[in-house]
Design a protein around this motif. Sequence first.
Motif, short mmCIF file in Angstrom:
data_model
loop_
_atom_site.label_atom_id
_atom_site.label_comp_id
_atom_site.label_asym_id
_atom_site.label_seq_id
_atom_site.Cartn_x
_atom_site.Cartn_y
_atom_site.Cartn_z
N VAL A 261 0.83 -1.20 0.00
CA VAL A 261 0.00 0.00 0.00
C VAL A 261 0.87 1.25 0.00
CG1 VAL A 261 -1.65 1.35 1.36
CG2 VAL A 261 -1.98 -1.11 1.07
N THR A 262 1.94 1.25 0.76
CA THR A 262 2.83 2.41 0.82
C THR A 262 3.39 2.73 -0.57
OG1 THR A 262 3.47 1.91 3.10
CG2 THR A 262 4.96 3.32 1.84
N LYS A 263 3.80 1.70 -1.31
CA LYS A 263 4.33 1.92 -2.66
C LYS A 263 3.23 2.44 -3.60
CE LYS A 263 7.87 -1.68 -2.24
NZ LYS A 263 8.35 -3.01 -2.75
N LEU A 264 2.04 1.87 -3.47
CA LEU A 264 0.95 2.28 -4.34
C LEU A 264 0.50 3.71 -4.05
CD1 LEU A 264 -1.15 -1.02 -4.34
CD2 LEU A 264 0.16 -0.06 -6.25
N VAL A 265 0.50 4.09 -2.78
CA VAL A 265 0.12 5.46 -2.42
C VAL A 265 1.08 6.46 -3.07
CG1 VAL A 265 -0.05 7.12 -0.52
CG2 VAL A 265 -1.08 4.85 -0.29
N ALA A 266 2.35 6.13 -3.08
CA ALA A 266 3.33 7.02 -3.73
C ALA A 266 3.04 7.13 -5.22
CB ALA A 266 4.74 6.47 -3.50
N GLN A 267 2.64 6.02 -5.85
CA GLN A 267 2.35 6.04 -7.29
C GLN A 267 1.06 6.81 -7.62
OE1 GLN A 267 2.39 1.96 -8.62
NE2 GLN A 267 4.40 1.57 -7.66
N LEU A 268 0.20 7.00 -6.63
CA LEU A 268 -1.02 7.77 -6.87
C LEU A 268 -0.73 9.23 -7.20
CD1 LEU A 268 -3.37 6.45 -4.01
CD2 LEU A 268 -3.41 5.83 -6.44
N ASP A 269 0.50 9.68 -6.94
CA ASP A 269 0.87 11.07 -7.21
C ASP A 269 1.86 11.16 -8.37
OD1 ASP A 269 0.42 13.75 -6.52
OD2 ASP A 269 2.33 13.86 -5.43
N ALA A 270 1.96 10.08 -9.13
CA ALA A 270 2.89 10.07 -10.26
C ALA A 270 2.44 11.05 -11.34
CB ALA A 270 3.00 8.66 -10.84
N GLU A 271 3.40 11.55 -12.11
CA GLU A 271 3.07 12.48 -13.19
C GLU A 271 2.27 11.78 -14.29
OE1 GLU A 271 6.41 14.53 -14.72
OE2 GLU A 271 6.99 15.41 -12.80
N ASP A 272 2.58 10.52 -14.54
CA ASP A 272 1.92 9.77 -15.61
C ASP A 272 0.54 9.31 -15.16
OD1 ASP A 272 1.88 8.23 -18.15
OD2 ASP A 272 1.82 6.53 -16.77
N TYR A 273 -0.48 9.66 -15.94
CA TYR A 273 -1.87 9.29 -15.60
C TYR A 273 -2.04 7.78 -15.53
CZ TYR A 273 -6.92 8.66 -16.11
OH TYR A 273 -8.21 8.28 -15.94
N GLY A 274 -1.43 7.07 -16.47
CA GLY A 274 -1.56 5.62 -16.48
C GLY A 274 -1.03 4.98 -15.22
N THR A 275 0.06 5.53 -14.68
CA THR A 275 0.64 5.00 -13.44
C THR A 275 -0.32 5.22 -12.29
OG1 THR A 275 2.90 5.45 -14.23
CG2 THR A 275 2.59 5.15 -11.85
N ARG A 276 -0.93 6.41 -12.24
CA ARG A 276 -1.88 6.69 -11.17
C ARG A 276 -3.08 5.75 -11.25
NH1 ARG A 276 -0.97 12.01 -13.03
NH2 ARG A 276 -3.15 12.28 -13.67
N GLU A 277 -3.59 5.53 -12.47
CA GLU A 277 -4.74 4.64 -12.64
C GLU A 277 -4.40 3.21 -12.26
OE1 GLU A 277 -8.22 5.04 -14.08
OE2 GLU A 277 -7.58 6.73 -12.85
N ALA A 278 -3.21 2.76 -12.64
CA ALA A 278 -2.79 1.40 -12.32
C ALA A 278 -2.67 1.21 -10.81
CB ALA A 278 -1.46 1.08 -13.01
N ALA A 279 -2.20 2.24 -10.10
CA ALA A 279 -2.07 2.15 -8.65
C ALA A 279 -3.45 2.07 -7.99
CB ALA A 279 -1.30 3.36 -8.12
N SER A 280 -4.40 2.85 -8.50
CA SER A 280 -5.76 2.80 -7.97
C SER A 280 -6.37 1.41 -8.18
CB SER A 280 -6.64 3.86 -8.63
OG SER A 280 -6.26 5.16 -8.23
N GLU A 281 -6.16 0.86 -9.36
CA GLU A 281 -6.70 -0.48 -9.66
C GLU A 281 -6.05 -1.54 -8.77
OE1 GLU A 281 -6.20 -1.16 -13.80
OE2 GLU A 281 -7.56 0.47 -14.40
N ALA A 282 -4.76 -1.39 -8.50
CA ALA A 282 -4.07 -2.35 -7.64
C ALA A 282 -4.62 -2.31 -6.22
CB ALA A 282 -2.57 -2.07 -7.65
#
Length: 397
Positions: A261-282
Motif C-alpha cells: 500500500v505504501t508503494k501504491l500510495v506514492a504512485q497515486l501522485d505520479a506524473e503519468d496518468y496511467g501510473t496513477r490509474e494502475a495504482a488505484s486499480e491495484a
Amino acid sequence: MLSRPFIPAVALALMWPLALSAATPATNPAPPTGAAAWDQLLKHGVAESVVAPSTTQPSKEEYDPSVPIVAPSIAEVVRLSLHNRMLQMTTSLPTSPETMTVKIADFPGRTTAVVNRQFDVPVITVRHEITLLPAAQIIYTLCSLQNDVRLSVDSENELISRSVQYIANTQNDGLDPDNRPVTLYVMVIDKATGARTVDLKLQADDVVQLRRKYPAETAEFLQPMLAALGQETVAFAVDQRTAWQVLHGNQTIDRSIAEQVTKLVAQLDAEDYGTREAASEALEKLGEPAALVVLQLPRAKLSSEQNSRLDAFIAPYKPLSEADAKTYATDVPFLLDCLYTDSKSIRGLAIDQLRKLTARPIAPKMDETPAAWLATVRQLRNELVPTPTTKPTQLQK
C-alpha cells in the motif's frame, strides 16, 4: 424443493383477521405439548427440535386442490429477503385461486395458503396454525401484496394472549411522523386481569433502522417470529462492510500488505496518468486488507490527488459516519447482529469486542454447524440484551 420458480417479491395490503380462532388439528406430525413447548416454539422456532426434515420433494405445475402440497421447509413456502433495507416475501407455491393445504416437514401444524393475482401482481397469504394441548395455540399469518408485507404471530395459553405484528408499507413516504413505513406492534394481555402488560407501537423508516432504534424490543418480539421461519438472519445480519468498518480497529495489519500500500500510495501522485490509474486499480484488487491500512494511514502530508483517490477507494468500506461507527463499536445488540454474518473473521472480532464490553468469558465454538451457531447466538442474545420495556404506550390513531 418445489418445482415452481419463486414469484417476484411483492407486498400486501390486506391481512387476515388478527383475532385468535379455534385451531384446526394438525395434519402433519403432532407438535409437543405443554407450556414449555409453547414457549420453545415462540422463542426458538420449530425446525431443529420438533420433526425431522422430509425428503419428499413434489413436482407439480398445476395445483390439484384434492392433494395437499408437501414442502420440506417453511422457507420454501415463505421466503424472506432484504431489498433496499425492507423485508420482501416470495413463495414457491403455485398460483391458485383456491385455498391450498400445505404440509411442511419442519413446521408442525396446519398450513393453508392462497396465491393469486391482483392487477397482474402476485398476492400471497399463508396461514399456519399450531395447537398445543390442553389450551395453547399459535397462529402465523404471513402476507404480501403490491405495497405491503405483513407478518404476524398471535398466541394464547392459559395465562396470556400475545400478538406481534410487523407491517411494512413501501408507499409510506415517511413524511408523517405518525405513519412511518415500518411498524412493529406488540400487545400482551394478562388473561386473569385483562391488563395489557405490553402495549407497543414501534416505527422506523426501514427494518434495519427498526433494529437499530429498538434493539431490545426487536430481539424480544421480532427475532422469535423470524427464527420460527428459519430466517432471522435476513433482518438481523449486519452488512459485512458495515461490520468491518465498526470492527476494523481490532484487526492486525498485514505487514506485507502495508508495504504494498505504501508503494501504491506514492504512485497515486505520479506524473503519468496511467501510473496513477494502475495504482488505484491495484488498491481495488487488494481490497479490505489494503483498506485497513489506508484507514490508519497518516494523510496530512499527501497531495490532493492522493487523498482524492484514497477517498474514492475507501468509500465503499465506510458506509457509516465516523460517529455512528464509534457508537456501534460499543453497542452490544449491534455486535450480536454481527454474529449472524457468514464471515468467521467478523464473528471473531465481534466476540472479542463483546468480551471487552461485558467482561464475560464468551467463548463460542466458531466451527459449529449453522443451526448450532444460530442457537449459540440466540443464547448470547438472551444473556446480554437487556429486557425491553413493558410499560403500555398510547397507540397512534
